[in-house]
Design an enzyme around this catalytic site. Structure first.
Site, PDB file in Angstrom:
ATOM      1  N   HIS A  18      45.794  68.948 119.331  1.00  0.00           N
ATOM      2  CA  HIS A  18      44.108  68.492 119.238  1.00  0.00           C
ATOM      3  C   HIS A  18      43.813  67.860 120.219  1.00  0.00           C
ATOM      4  O   HIS A  18      42.704  68.135 120.869  1.00  0.00           O
ATOM      5  CB  HIS A  18      43.925  67.812 117.988  1.00  0.00           C
ATOM      6  CG  HIS A  18      44.359  68.448 116.555  1.00  0.00           C
ATOM      7  ND1 HIS A  18      45.044  67.713 115.810  1.00  0.00           N
ATOM      8  CD2 HIS A  18      44.150  69.548 116.236  1.00  0.00           C
ATOM      9  CE1 HIS A  18      45.285  68.528 114.660  1.00  0.00           C
ATOM     10  NE2 HIS A  18      44.547  69.641 114.996  1.00  0.00           N
ATOM     11  N   LYS A  42      43.124  71.065 100.698  1.00  0.00           N
ATOM     12  CA  LYS A  42      44.380  70.836 101.399  1.00  0.00           C
ATOM     13  C   LYS A  42      45.329  69.727 100.985  1.00  0.00           C
ATOM     14  O   LYS A  42      46.387  69.458 101.597  1.00  0.00           O
ATOM     15  CB  LYS A  42      44.313  70.904 103.098  1.00  0.00           C
ATOM     16  CG  LYS A  42      43.741  72.205 103.477  1.00  0.00           C
ATOM     17  CD  LYS A  42      43.877  72.226 105.044  1.00  0.00           C
ATOM     18  CE  LYS A  42      43.448  73.406 105.517  1.00  0.00           C
ATOM     19  NZ  LYS A  42      43.286  73.649 107.196  1.00  0.00           N
ATOM     20  N   ARG A  91      46.416  79.194 118.739  1.00  0.00           N
ATOM     21  CA  ARG A  91      47.954  78.968 119.247  1.00  0.00           C
ATOM     22  C   ARG A  91      48.509  80.395 119.062  1.00  0.00           C
ATOM     23  O   ARG A  91      48.462  80.973 119.825  1.00  0.00           O
ATOM     24  CB  ARG A  91      48.400  77.824 118.177  1.00  0.00           C
ATOM     25  CG  ARG A  91      48.049  76.189 118.435  1.00  0.00           C
ATOM     26  CD  ARG A  91      48.430  75.658 117.205  1.00  0.00           C
ATOM     27  NE  ARG A  91      47.909  75.968 115.854  1.00  0.00           N
ATOM     28  CZ  ARG A  91      47.826  75.415 115.102  1.00  0.00           C
ATOM     29  NH1 ARG A  91      48.207  73.865 114.951  1.00  0.00           N
ATOM     30  NH2 ARG A  91      47.319  75.539 113.829  1.00  0.00           N
ATOM     31  N   SER A 129      49.753  70.077 112.411  1.00  0.00           N
ATOM     32  CA  SER A 129      49.743  68.769 111.414  1.00  0.00           C
ATOM     33  C   SER A 129      50.972  68.864 110.423  1.00  0.00           C
ATOM     34  O   SER A 129      51.692  68.113 110.054  1.00  0.00           O
ATOM     35  CB  SER A 129      48.362  68.669 110.921  1.00  0.00           C
ATOM     36  OG  SER A 129      47.683  68.449 111.873  1.00  0.00           O
TER      37      SER A 129
HETATM   38  N1  COA Z   1      47.652  72.503 102.845  1.00  0.00           N
HETATM   39  C1  COA Z   1      47.557  71.518 103.846  1.00  0.00           C
HETATM   40  N2  COA Z   1      47.478  71.516 105.270  1.00  0.00           N
HETATM   41  C2  COA Z   1      47.452  72.890 105.704  1.00  0.00           C
HETATM   42  C3  COA Z   1      47.096  73.929 104.793  1.00  0.00           C
HETATM   43  C4  COA Z   1      47.425  73.761 103.344  1.00  0.00           C
HETATM   44  N3  COA Z   1      47.634  74.577 102.695  1.00  0.00           N
HETATM   45  N4  COA Z   1      46.971  75.205 105.897  1.00  0.00           N
HETATM   46  C5  COA Z   1      46.955  74.693 106.790  1.00  0.00           C
HETATM   47  N5  COA Z   1      46.885  73.385 107.136  1.00  0.00           N
HETATM   48  C6  COA Z   1      46.898  72.482 107.987  1.00  0.00           C
HETATM   49  C7  COA Z   1      47.883  73.039 109.225  1.00  0.00           C
HETATM   50  O1  COA Z   1      48.845  72.200 109.632  1.00  0.00           O
HETATM   51  C8  COA Z   1      46.851  72.905 110.521  1.00  0.00           C
HETATM   52  O2  COA Z   1      46.979  71.831 111.249  1.00  0.00           O
HETATM   53  P1  COA Z   1      46.533  71.797 112.737  1.00  0.00           P
HETATM   54  O3  COA Z   1      45.052  70.694 112.548  1.00  0.00           O
HETATM   55  O4  COA Z   1      47.338  71.206 113.296  1.00  0.00           O
HETATM   56  O5  COA Z   1      46.167  73.116 113.228  1.00  0.00           O
HETATM   57  C9  COA Z   1      45.606  73.016 109.804  1.00  0.00           C
HETATM   58  O6  COA Z   1      45.560  72.607 108.613  1.00  0.00           O
HETATM   59  C10 COA Z   1      45.038  74.297 110.192  1.00  0.00           C
HETATM   60  O7  COA Z   1      44.014  74.840 109.018  1.00  0.00           O
HETATM   61  P2  COA Z   1      42.673  75.347 109.524  1.00  0.00           P
HETATM   62  O8  COA Z   1      42.046  76.088 108.391  1.00  0.00           O
HETATM   63  O9  COA Z   1      42.969  76.615 110.526  1.00  0.00           O
HETATM   64  O10 COA Z   1      41.716  74.479 110.171  1.00  0.00           O
HETATM   65  P3  COA Z   1      41.223  73.156 109.803  1.00  0.00           P
HETATM   66  O11 COA Z   1      41.571  72.920 108.504  1.00  0.00           O
HETATM   67  O12 COA Z   1      41.667  72.262 110.899  1.00  0.00           O
HETATM   68  O13 COA Z   1      39.792  73.482 110.251  1.00  0.00           O
HETATM   69  C11 COA Z   1      37.583  74.157 109.202  1.00  0.00           C
HETATM   70  C12 COA Z   1      38.947  74.437 109.245  1.00  0.00           C
HETATM   71  C13 COA Z   1      37.356  72.744 108.889  1.00  0.00           C
HETATM   72  C14 COA Z   1      36.780  74.218 110.830  1.00  0.00           C
HETATM   73  C15 COA Z   1      36.800  75.160 108.407  1.00  0.00           C
HETATM   74  O14 COA Z   1      37.496  75.138 107.113  1.00  0.00           O
HETATM   75  C16 COA Z   1      35.288  74.776 108.125  1.00  0.00           C
HETATM   76  O15 COA Z   1      34.460  75.074 108.813  1.00  0.00           O
HETATM   77  N6  COA Z   1      35.069  74.132 106.739  1.00  0.00           N
HETATM   78  C17 COA Z   1      33.763  73.509 106.529  1.00  0.00           C
HETATM   79  C18 COA Z   1      32.941  74.596 105.464  1.00  0.00           C
HETATM   80  C19 COA Z   1      32.431  76.070 105.927  1.00  0.00           C
HETATM   81  O16 COA Z   1      31.735  75.891 106.775  1.00  0.00           O
HETATM   82  N7  COA Z   1      33.079  76.934 105.583  1.00  0.00           N
HETATM   83  C20 COA Z   1      32.963  78.413 106.056  1.00  0.00           C
HETATM   84  C21 COA Z   1      33.707  78.688 106.895  1.00  0.00           C
HETATM   85  S1  COA Z   1      33.319  80.615 107.446  1.00  0.00           S
END
Ligand code: COA
Length: 159
Positions: A18, A42, A91, A129
Site C-alpha cells: 500500500h 471482512k 498485483r 494484509s
Molecule cells: N476477509 C478479510 N480480509 C480480506 C478478505 C476477507 N474475506 N478478502 C480479502 N481480504 C483482504 C486482503 O488481504 C486484501 O488486503 P490488501 O489490502 O493487502 O490487498 C484486501 O482485503 C483486498 O480486498 P479488496 O476487496 O480487493 O480491497 P479492499 O478491501 O482493500 O477495498 C473497496 C475494497 C473498499 C475499494 C470496495 O469494497 C469499495 O469501494 N467499497 C465501498 C462501497 C462501494 O462503493 N461498493 C461498490 C463497489 S462497485
C-alpha cells in the site's frame, strides 16, 4: 489544474505494498485521500480508528495526504470530495478480474470518475494484509512487509 484522488481500501493493516502505491499516487494528484472502508463483512482485526492511525503515522509529514474513514458508496464519497481519480493497486492476475468488475460498476454509477491502476515494486507484489496477519499471528518476521509501528500493533493484537 488541481487533481484530487482517492485511494480506497480496507487497510487491515496498511503494508509496504500500500505504501508503495500511495507514494506513486502522490505523483499523479495534488491531493490524495486515503479512504479507509469500514468493511465489516471482512471482520477486520483492527477497528477503523486503529487502521486510520496506522496510516496517519506513516504519512504524517506529507501535507498532500489526508486519511479518512468511509462507510458509503465510493462514488458518492468521490463526488462529495470533488475527486476525479480513484487509485487501485494491481498485483497478481487474480486481482484483475475483481478490479475489472468493480471499475465497470463504478463507471456505470458515475462515468466522470476515472480509475487508475498502479503496480507496486516487484518485492511488494505478493504482500497482502491477510498474509501479513497470518505470519504475525504465527510468530513470523514481518519486518519486510510492514513498518515498525504496524508490526508492533500486530504484536500487541496477537500477544
Ligand atoms: N476477509 C478479510 N480480509 C480480506 C478478505 C476477507 N474475506 N478478502 C480479502 N481480504 C483482504 C486482503 O488481504 C486484501 O488486503 P490488501 O489490502 O493487502 O490487498 C484486501 O482485503 C483486498 O480486498 P479488496 O476487496 O480487493 O480491497 P479492499 O478491501 O482493500 O477495498 C473497496 C475494497 C473498499 C475499494 C470496495 O469494497 C469499495 O469501494 N467499497 C465501498 C462501497 C462501494 O462503493 N461498493 C461498490 C463497489 S462497485
Amino acid at each position: 489544474m488541481n487533481r484530487t484522488g482517492i485511494y480506497p481500501g480496507s487497510f487491515d493493516p496498511i503494508h509496504k505494498g500500500h505504501i508503495d502505491i500511495i507514494n506513486r499516487a502522490t505523483k499523479l494528484v495534488d491531493k490524495l485521500y486515503i479512504a479507509v472502508a469500514n468493511s465489516p463483512h471482512k471482520k477486520p482485526l483492527f477497528n477503523l480508528d486503529e487502521r486510520k492511525e496506522m496510516i496517519e503515522e506513516e504519512f504524517s509529514s506529507n501535507s498532500s495526504i489526508e486519511v479518512i474513514a468511509f462507510d458509503n458508496l465510493l462514488i458518492d464519497l468521490a463526488n462529495s470530495l470533488k475527486a476525479e481519480i480513484l487509485i487501485r493497486g494491481l498485483r497478481v492476475v487474480s486481482d484483475f478480474e475483481y478490479e475489472f468488475q468493480m471499475l465497470g460498476m463504478n463507471r456505470q454509477l458515475d462515468s466522470k470518475i476515472e480509475t487508475v491502476f498502479l503496480m507496486a515494486d516487484a518485492q511488494c507484489q505478493s504482500i497482502s494484509s491477510n498474509f501479513v496477519k497470518e505470519i504475525a499471528r504465527l510468530g513470523g518476521d514481518i519486518s519486510n512487509f510492514t513498518n515498525k509501528f504496524v508490526a508492533s500493533k500486530l504484536k500487541d493484537k496477537y500477544k
